[in-house]
Scaffold this active site. Structure first.
Site: not given
Ligand code: DGL
Length: 277
Positions: A86-87, A55-56, A23-24, A197-199, A165
Site C-alpha cells: 500500500c503506497n 487509507y489514502g 493493504d488497505s 498507488c496500488t489501484h 474498484e
Molecule cells: N492502497 C492504497 C494506496 O496504494 C489505495 C487505496 C486507499 O486509499 O486505501 O495508497
C-alpha cells in the site's frame, strides 16, 4: 514495540514460512499478482483491511495505527517477510514498521523510485498517488536521495481509486478524470510517471493514452516483487520448489473482495476469510 516482537517466535524452517502482504483493501492484489508470478513457490498470506479502506484520505497517525494492527495479524501467521503493498502506508509508516517488526519489511515506494531513476532520460519525473502519499512527500524524498538533480512533479488523484474498484478504467469518466488530473504533469514535460498507488496499474492504459508515448509509466508492483525476490535470495530464504499458495483475509464481508479482487489479481480470488476484530 515489545508486543509485536514477542509475537513472532521464529519457527524451525524459516524458508518454508509465508510472505505476509497487507493493504488497505483490494489494491495490494496488484502486488500479489507480481509476487506470485515472480516467486511461484512461495506461500503468500494477504490481509486486506476492507472494513477501514480507504487509507489514502486518512491522517498519518490513523494509518500508522492500522498498519501496526495489520502487521501483528500477519506476524501471528509466522511470516518470514512483510510486504507493505500500500503506497499510503509505505509513505507514512514504513519506518515505524521496520523499527517494530522482527522480520524484514519492504514497502512499495523505494522500488518504484529506483525504477523511475533508472528509466528517466530528461530528469523530469512525475508521481501520482493518494492524498496521504502525495502529502507525505515520501516519493520526492526517495527520488531525491537517489538522484538529487531530478525535477519532480506530483499530483494526488483520489478519484482513480473508486474508478478502479468500479471497473471504470477505460470509459469516458476515466478519460475525463485522467485528463483533468494529468494536465499539469503533461505541461511540465515529464518523461516518466510513477503510478504511486496500488489501484493505478488498472488505469495504466487510459493514463498512457492521455500522456502519450513519450511518457513511460512505472508500476511499483513489479519492481517491488523484484526487490522482495532479491532480498529473499540474499537472505537464503527463497523457496525453489513446491507449489506456492495464496490465502486471503479481510476485515469486512468477503463477497465484494472476491468479486472485485479478480480485476486486481488478474485471476479469480477463490475465497477469503473474514477476521473478527
Ligand atoms: N492502497 C492504497 C494506496 O496504494 C489505495 C487505496 C486507499 O486509499 O486505501 O495508497
Amino acid at each position: 514495540m515489545k508486543r509485536l516482537r514477542r509475537r513472532a517466535a521464529p519457527p524451525p524452517n524459516e524458508r518454508a514460512r509465508a510472505i505476509g502482504v497487507f493493504d488497505s483493501g483490494i489494491g495490494g492484489l496488484t502486488v500479489v499478482q507480481q509476487l506470485a508470478r515472480l516467486m511461484p513457490h512461495e506461500d503468500i498470506v494477504y490481509l486486506g483491511d476492507t472494513a477501514r479502506t480507504p487509507y489514502g484520505t486518512k491522517s498519518p497517525e490513523t494509518i500508522s495505527r492500522y498498519a501496526l494492527e495489520n502487521a501483528a495479524f500477519l506476524l501471528d501467521k509466522g511470516i518470514k517477510l512483510l510486504v507493505v503493498a500500500c503506497n499510503s502506508v509505505s509513505a507514512v509508516a514504513l519506518g515505524l514498521l521496520e523499527q517494530e517488526l522482527p522480520v524484514p519489511v519492504i514497502g512499495v515506494i523505494e522500488p518504484g523510485a529506483r525504477e523511475a531513476v533508472r528509466r528517466t532520460r530528461n530528469g523530469k519525473v512525475g508521481v501520482i498517488g493518494t492524498e496521504a502519499t502525495i502529502a507525505s512527500g515520501a516519493y520526492t524524498r526517495a527520488l531525491k536521495s537517489l538522484a538529487p538533480e531530478l525535477e519532480i512533479y506530483t499530483r494526488a488523484c483520489p478519484l482513480f481509486v473508486p474508478l478502479a474498484e468500479e471497473g471504470w478504467v477505460d470509459n469516458e469518466v476515466a478519460r475525463a478524470a485522467a485528463r483533468r488530473y494529468l494536465a499539469s504533469l503533461e505541461r511540465s514535460g515529464i518523461d516518466t510517471l510513477v503510478l504511486g498507488c496500488t489501484h493505478y496499474p488498472l488505469l495504466a492504459p487510459v493514463i498512457a493514452k492521455v500522456l502519450g508515448p513519450k511518457v513511460q509509466l512505472v508500476d511499483s508492483a513489479g519492481t517491488t516483487a523484484q526487490a522482495v525476490r532479491g532480498l529473499l535470495q540474499r537472505q537464503k530464504l527463497l523457496r525453489n520448489n513446491g507449489s506456492g499458495s495464496l490465502s486471503f483475509f479481510v476485515t469486512d464481508a468477503p463477497e465484494r473482495f472476491i468479486k472485485v479482487g479478480s480485476l486486481f489479481l488478474g485471476q479469480p480470488v477463490e475465497s477469503a476469510v473474514r477476521l473478527e476484530r
